[in-house]
Scaffold this motif. Structure first.
Motif, PDB file in Angstrom:
ATOM      1  N   LYS A 117      48.121   5.522 -36.375  1.00  0.00           N
ATOM      2  CA  LYS A 117      49.506   5.769 -35.937  1.00  0.00           C
ATOM      3  C   LYS A 117      50.025   4.651 -35.040  1.00  0.00           C
ATOM      4  CE  LYS A 117      49.551  10.865 -35.881  1.00  0.00           C
ATOM      5  NZ  LYS A 117      49.578  12.024 -34.952  1.00  0.00           N
ATOM      6  N   GLY A 118      49.133   4.067 -34.254  1.00  0.00           N
ATOM      7  CA  GLY A 118      49.546   3.071 -33.255  1.00  0.00           C
ATOM      8  C   GLY A 118      49.618   1.658 -33.773  1.00  0.00           C
ATOM      9  N   HIS A 119      49.664   1.517 -35.118  1.00  0.00           N
ATOM     10  CA  HIS A 119      49.765   0.182 -35.739  1.00  0.00           C
ATOM     11  C   HIS A 119      48.703  -0.761 -35.166  1.00  0.00           C
ATOM     12  CE1 HIS A 119      53.364   1.531 -37.713  1.00  0.00           C
ATOM     13  NE2 HIS A 119      54.009   1.714 -36.571  1.00  0.00           N
ATOM     14  N   SER A 120      47.477  -0.422 -35.426  1.00  0.00           N
ATOM     15  CA  SER A 120      46.348  -1.199 -34.917  1.00  0.00           C
ATOM     16  C   SER A 120      46.399  -2.642 -35.419  1.00  0.00           C
ATOM     17  CB  SER A 120      45.048  -0.533 -35.386  1.00  0.00           C
ATOM     18  OG  SER A 120      43.948  -1.075 -34.727  1.00  0.00           O
ATOM     19  N   ILE A 121      46.014  -3.576 -34.542  1.00  0.00           N
ATOM     20  CA  ILE A 121      46.008  -5.005 -34.904  1.00  0.00           C
ATOM     21  C   ILE A 121      44.635  -5.606 -34.597  1.00  0.00           C
ATOM     22  CG2 ILE A 121      48.484  -5.398 -34.560  1.00  0.00           C
ATOM     23  CD1 ILE A 121      47.733  -6.570 -31.776  1.00  0.00           C
ATOM     24  N   LEU A 122      44.357  -6.743 -35.226  1.00  0.00           N
ATOM     25  CA  LEU A 122      43.128  -7.480 -34.943  1.00  0.00           C
ATOM     26  C   LEU A 122      43.383  -8.528 -33.863  1.00  0.00           C
ATOM     27  CD1 LEU A 122      41.513  -8.173 -38.450  1.00  0.00           C
ATOM     28  CD2 LEU A 122      40.755  -6.558 -36.708  1.00  0.00           C
ATOM     29  N   LEU A 123      42.403  -8.713 -32.993  1.00  0.00           N
ATOM     30  CA  LEU A 123      42.465  -9.738 -31.952  1.00  0.00           C
ATOM     31  C   LEU A 123      41.356 -10.756 -32.203  1.00  0.00           C
ATOM     32  CD1 LEU A 123      42.777  -7.430 -28.798  1.00  0.00           C
ATOM     33  CD2 LEU A 123      44.644  -8.559 -30.023  1.00  0.00           C
ATOM     34  N   GLU A 124      41.606 -12.010 -31.846  1.00  0.00           N
ATOM     35  CA  GLU A 124      40.591 -13.051 -32.004  1.00  0.00           C
ATOM     36  C   GLU A 124      40.391 -13.782 -30.677  1.00  0.00           C
ATOM     37  OE1 GLU A 124      41.794 -16.123 -34.711  1.00  0.00           O
ATOM     38  OE2 GLU A 124      43.820 -16.251 -33.889  1.00  0.00           O
ATOM     39  N   PRO A 125      39.170 -14.280 -30.423  1.00  0.00           N
ATOM     40  CA  PRO A 125      38.932 -15.025 -29.183  1.00  0.00           C
ATOM     41  C   PRO A 125      39.588 -16.401 -29.230  1.00  0.00           C
ATOM     42  CG  PRO A 125      36.937 -14.948 -30.528  1.00  0.00           C
ATOM     43  CD  PRO A 125      37.955 -14.098 -31.213  1.00  0.00           C
ATOM     44  N   ILE A 126      40.285 -16.726 -28.153  1.00  0.00           N
ATOM     45  CA  ILE A 126      40.914 -18.040 -27.999  1.00  0.00           C
ATOM     46  C   ILE A 126      40.093 -18.835 -26.989  1.00  0.00           C
ATOM     47  CG2 ILE A 126      43.032 -19.282 -27.395  1.00  0.00           C
ATOM     48  CD1 ILE A 126      43.341 -17.488 -29.851  1.00  0.00           C
ATOM     49  N   MET A 127      39.773 -20.066 -27.335  1.00  0.00           N
ATOM     50  CA  MET A 127      38.934 -20.909 -26.490  1.00  0.00           C
ATOM     51  C   MET A 127      39.794 -21.893 -25.694  1.00  0.00           C
ATOM     52  SD  MET A 127      36.197 -19.521 -27.580  1.00  0.00           S
ATOM     53  CE  MET A 127      34.802 -20.456 -26.932  1.00  0.00           C
ATOM     54  N   ASP A 128      39.426 -22.065 -24.436  1.00  0.00           N
ATOM     55  CA  ASP A 128      40.041 -23.096 -23.594  1.00  0.00           C
ATOM     56  C   ASP A 128      39.231 -24.366 -23.828  1.00  0.00           C
ATOM     57  OD1 ASP A 128      41.064 -24.732 -21.658  1.00  0.00           O
ATOM     58  OD2 ASP A 128      40.466 -23.507 -19.951  1.00  0.00           O
ATOM     59  N   MET A 129      39.846 -25.348 -24.492  1.00  0.00           N
ATOM     60  CA  MET A 129      39.126 -26.558 -24.888  1.00  0.00           C
ATOM     61  C   MET A 129      39.681 -27.777 -24.165  1.00  0.00           C
ATOM     62  SD  MET A 129      38.923 -28.252 -28.702  1.00  0.00           S
ATOM     63  CE  MET A 129      37.574 -27.301 -29.367  1.00  0.00           C
ATOM     64  N   GLU A 130      38.798 -28.638 -23.703  1.00  0.00           N
ATOM     65  CA  GLU A 130      39.213 -29.920 -23.137  1.00  0.00           C
ATOM     66  C   GLU A 130      38.517 -31.034 -23.900  1.00  0.00           C
ATOM     67  OE1 GLU A 130      40.163 -30.901 -18.847  1.00  0.00           O
ATOM     68  OE2 GLU A 130      38.248 -31.931 -19.058  1.00  0.00           O
ATOM     69  N   ILE A 131      39.319 -31.946 -24.443  1.00  0.00           N
ATOM     70  CA  ILE A 131      38.797 -33.066 -25.230  1.00  0.00           C
ATOM     71  C   ILE A 131      39.044 -34.357 -24.453  1.00  0.00           C
ATOM     72  CG2 ILE A 131      38.945 -34.310 -27.427  1.00  0.00           C
ATOM     73  CD1 ILE A 131      40.138 -31.699 -28.600  1.00  0.00           C
ATOM     74  N   THR A 132      38.008 -35.155 -24.309  1.00  0.00           N
ATOM     75  CA  THR A 132      38.122 -36.470 -23.678  1.00  0.00           C
ATOM     76  C   THR A 132      38.079 -37.510 -24.788  1.00  0.00           C
ATOM     77  OG1 THR A 132      36.941 -35.618 -21.744  1.00  0.00           O
ATOM     78  CG2 THR A 132      37.117 -38.003 -21.950  1.00  0.00           C
ATOM     79  N   VAL A 133      39.153 -38.284 -24.924  1.00  0.00           N
ATOM     80  CA  VAL A 133      39.288 -39.155 -26.094  1.00  0.00           C
ATOM     81  C   VAL A 133      39.920 -40.495 -25.694  1.00  0.00           C
ATOM     82  CG1 VAL A 133      41.513 -38.061 -26.656  1.00  0.00           C
ATOM     83  CG2 VAL A 133      40.276 -39.278 -28.432  1.00  0.00           C
ATOM     84  N   PRO A 134      39.453 -41.621 -26.259  1.00  0.00           N
ATOM     85  CA  PRO A 134      40.116 -42.907 -26.012  1.00  0.00           C
ATOM     86  C   PRO A 134      41.561 -42.876 -26.507  1.00  0.00           C
ATOM     87  CG  PRO A 134      37.940 -43.243 -26.977  1.00  0.00           C
ATOM     88  CD  PRO A 134      38.222 -41.778 -27.063  1.00  0.00           C
ATOM     89  N   GLU A 135      42.410 -43.613 -25.835  1.00  0.00           N
ATOM     90  CA  GLU A 135      43.860 -43.633 -26.114  1.00  0.00           C
ATOM     91  C   GLU A 135      44.177 -43.836 -27.594  1.00  0.00           C
ATOM     92  OE1 GLU A 135      47.779 -43.450 -25.314  1.00  0.00           O
ATOM     93  OE2 GLU A 135      46.577 -43.832 -23.528  1.00  0.00           O
TER      94      GLU A 135
END
Length: 698
Positions: A594-612
């Motif tokens: 009845k409550g219109h169930s939804i799926l949730l997914e894990p979101i990751m906090d990502m930090e990428i160190t990359v040359p310019e």
């Protein structure tokens, strides 16, 4: 333990981002305190604190290792914790029982993502801390930028009490801002240190940071403020006493510097540990709950008080079996005696007490107030449970552990190893509260869940090496969750008639989303007038908590809902506990639909160190992975990208990133929050439910 010995005890942890130098610093502490006769190196696989085969092979810390050492008449119980986010539970349970912490920062990387995580964990447990900026000998290291990041990113009231003298490969000494003296290192082992006056060209900078230190202390300490307003200088003893007061009150963080690998700064760090971090007596008493009355009681750090300890870790030793690591908050216990597990209401016998030195054990006769040790012989006690005197039972607040975000199917390579695998997985679950195992009825598979790919890889490796079970694992899969989107009324009726006594259970519930994400599932009873007898309420609750293990969309666990039992009915003859448990499960399923169930997914906090020059390719690739760029910054001669990325899109991302940047970029990530799965992907997941399953890979 005598009064002076308790005053001179320090229970501390080393916490940091991966590769900031925690274990290297711990090895130097062991060497300079005389605990080790030679310096162990992480890169050579000879580090004492990284004793597991997997740690030595990978060059990372996986499990928190405890040891005891001595410095200037002080006893230091030291715990070296992992920096990798997959093993963050080790940091969590260590901080629960520690009195203080040393937070290590890389002088090149500054405040990195896991630095923020461990800082927040220390905030949650209100742990006083000192900061140590490591790797000052490295190219592009910058003490002053790291100090600035500690203030801005972590919100810390921090000030330097030391400054590096010389930069990068010319780093050769440390300026002490409390004594206003320079210490120059004359040998490679860091034993020969010469104290000098601060050179003329450095005095202005030293004076600036000394004044800044006094100002930061004056903001949080009345004595310093009074002196500051009167224009009077603080003497060195007054300054160091003020640092100690404000650190213990968790109002100030002194920042030190050095290079552990080059043996510079460790002795001064040890001085700071004994001078500024608290003893068990310096902190407010631990609060516990009396299980008989439900009232709060204070646990005083006194050897003559009744025994009370918290089991914060369980480990399996191949020779002695189960080890229960404990922190003693009051009283004492001797080997051979009985103790009471207040969490389980069971008695346990202590066969042996050992003081741990990484994986080596030193047998001791008794353990006393303030100490950290391990008990041998406990059969039932698990992580987070309270051990105490049976006559004065008390419960210390249990620990909260993160939910797994990734899962894999697992089975033994040989069918006759099935029982062996089950026993091994059970032992590993006892050791690691962030590792879960369950059986999927739909697919007939055993599924293990953990904090990341590396976490599950290490588990599989340990099964092979420690338990002699060869296993086959499936592709990693995302640990999705299910929740509802609106408040609903739901009804569950379980009625069976089969000639004799039947079954009757009827429940009416209000089910609604939690106001705060991450709260989990809560149950409340609002039955009035005896519509459901009291003896069946616990069965309804049990039915709800069993039903939320598998949602209606794709069988994933349900989270972040509040279930309120508001009405129902019963039959004087046919009602039973089983009937109400079934009715509760039916009501929950009805409510989710009845409550219109939804799926949730894990979101990751990502930090990428990359040359310019590779920024464009990396950002373009992230966009194709449903990433949301949070910020783009610069650090030394590289750029940093901070983004929120669904875990489903970044399996095996290390390989992709290497190919995009010719191996010159790196990344770190940690679980951040759960978010709704886009509808087209949710349909794909739901349609695959019950078949072989869907694995979304990057």
């Amino acid at each position: 333990m005598t009064k002076s010995a308790l005053d001179n005890l320090r229970n501390i942890g080393i916490i940091a981002h991966i590769d900031a130098g925690k274990t290297t610093t711990s090895e130097r502490i062991l060497y300079y305190t005389g605990r080790s006769y030679k310096i162990g190196e992480v890169n050579d696989g000879t580090a004492v604190m990284d004793w597991m085969v997997q740690e030595q092979e990978r060059g990372i810390t996986i499990t928190a290792a405890a040891t005891t050492c001595h410095w200037k008449d002080h006893t230091i119980n030291l715990i070296d914790t992992p920096g990798h986010v997959d093993f963050t539970v080790e940091v969590e349970r260590s901080l629960k029982v520690l009195d203080g912490a040393v937070v290590i920062f890389c002088g090149v990387g500054g405040v990195e993502p896991q630095s923020e995580t461990v800082w927040r964990q220390a905030d949650r447990y209100n742990v006083p801390r000192i900061a140590f900026v490591n790797k000052m000998d490295r190219a592009a290291s910058n003490f002053y930028e790291t100090l600035d990041q500690i203030r801005k990113r972590l919100g810390a009231n921090a000030a330097a009490i030391q400054l590096p003298y010389g930069e990068e490969e010319n780093f050769k000494g440390i300026v002490d801002l409390t004594a206003m003296k320079l210490h120059i290192y004359k040998d490679d082992l860091g034993r020969d240190i010469e104290m000098q006056d601060i050179p003329e060209e450095f005095r202005e900078k030293a004076a600036h940071y000394h004044n800044e230190l006094v100002e930061k202390l004056a903001e949080v300490d009345d004595f310093c403020m009074e002196k500051f307003l009167q224009g009077k200088a603080l003497t060195m003893p007054e300054l160091r006493a003020a640092i100690r007061r404000t650190v213990i009150a968790n109002k100030f963080t002194p920042v030190l510097c050095g290079s552990s690998f080059k043996n510079k700064g460790t002795q001064f760090l040890l001085d700071a540990i004994v001078d500024f971090l608290p003893s068990p007596k310096d902190l407010p008493p631990i609060k516990g709950t009396n299980p008989k009355t439900g009232s709060f009681e204070e646990i005083l750090p006194n050897e003559k008080a009744p025994f009370c300890a918290l089991c914060f870790k369980v480990a399996t030793d191949p020779f002695v079996g189960r080890l229960n690591y404990i922190r003693v908050y009051s009283g004492s216990i001797a080997s051979g005696s009985y103790i009471y597990n207040a969490s389980r209401r069971e008695k346990e016998r202590v066969a042996k007490i050992v003081r741990m030195h990484a994986n080596r054990q030193e047998i001791i006769d008794k353990v006393i107030c303030g100490d950290i040790a391990a008990l041998v012989g406990l059969k039932e006690t698990k992580t987070g449970e309270t051990l105490c005197d049976e006559k004065t039972p008390i419960l210390v607040e249990a620990m909260k552990f993160p939910e797994p975000v990734i899962q894999q199917a697992i089975e033994p390579a040989a069918k006759n190893d099935q029982q062996k695998l089950g026993m091994a997985l059970h032992k590993l679950m006892e050791e690691d509260p962030s590792f879960r195992v369950n059986y999927n009825q739909e697919t007939g598979q055993t599924v293990m869940s953990g904090m990341g790919q590396l976490h599950l890889e290490v588990i599989a490796d340990r099964l092979k090496r420690e338990f002699s079970v060869n296993v086959q694992v499936g592709f990693p899969e995302v640990a999705y969750r299910e929740t509802l989107t609106k408040k609903v009324n739901a009804t569950g009726k379980f009625i069976q008639q089969s000639g004799g006594r039947g079954q009757y259970g009827h429940t009416v519930m209000e089910i609604e989303p939690q106001e705060t994400p991450g709260t989990g599932v809560t149950f409340e009873n609002k039955i009035k007038g005896g519509a459901i007898p009291l003896e069946f309420i616990s069965s309804v609750k049990q039915g709800v908590f069993e039903a939320v293990k598998s949602g209606v969309l794709a069988g994933y666990p349900v989270t972040d809902i509040k279930v309120t039992l508001v009405d129902g009915s019963y039959h004087e003859v046919d009602s039973s506990e089983m009937a109400f448990k079934m009715a509760a499960g039916m009501a929950l399923s009805d409510g989710l639909r009845k409550g219109h169930s939804i799926l949730l997914e894990p979101i990751m906090d990502m930090e990428i160190t990359v040359p310019e020059e590779y920024m464009g390719q990396v950002i373009g690739d992230l966009s194709s992975r449903r990433a949301k760029i949070a910020s783009i910054g610069s650090r030394a001669n590289v750029r940093t990208i901070r983004a929120d990325v669904p875990l489903a899109e970044i399996f095996n991302y290390a390989t992709v990133l290497r190919s995009l940047t010719q191996g010159r970029a790196s990344y770190t990530m940690e679980p951040s929050f759960y978010a709704e799965v886009p509808s087209h992907i949710a349909k794909e997941i739901v349609s695959g439910y019950g078949s072989a399953g869907i694995t979304r890979k990057g």
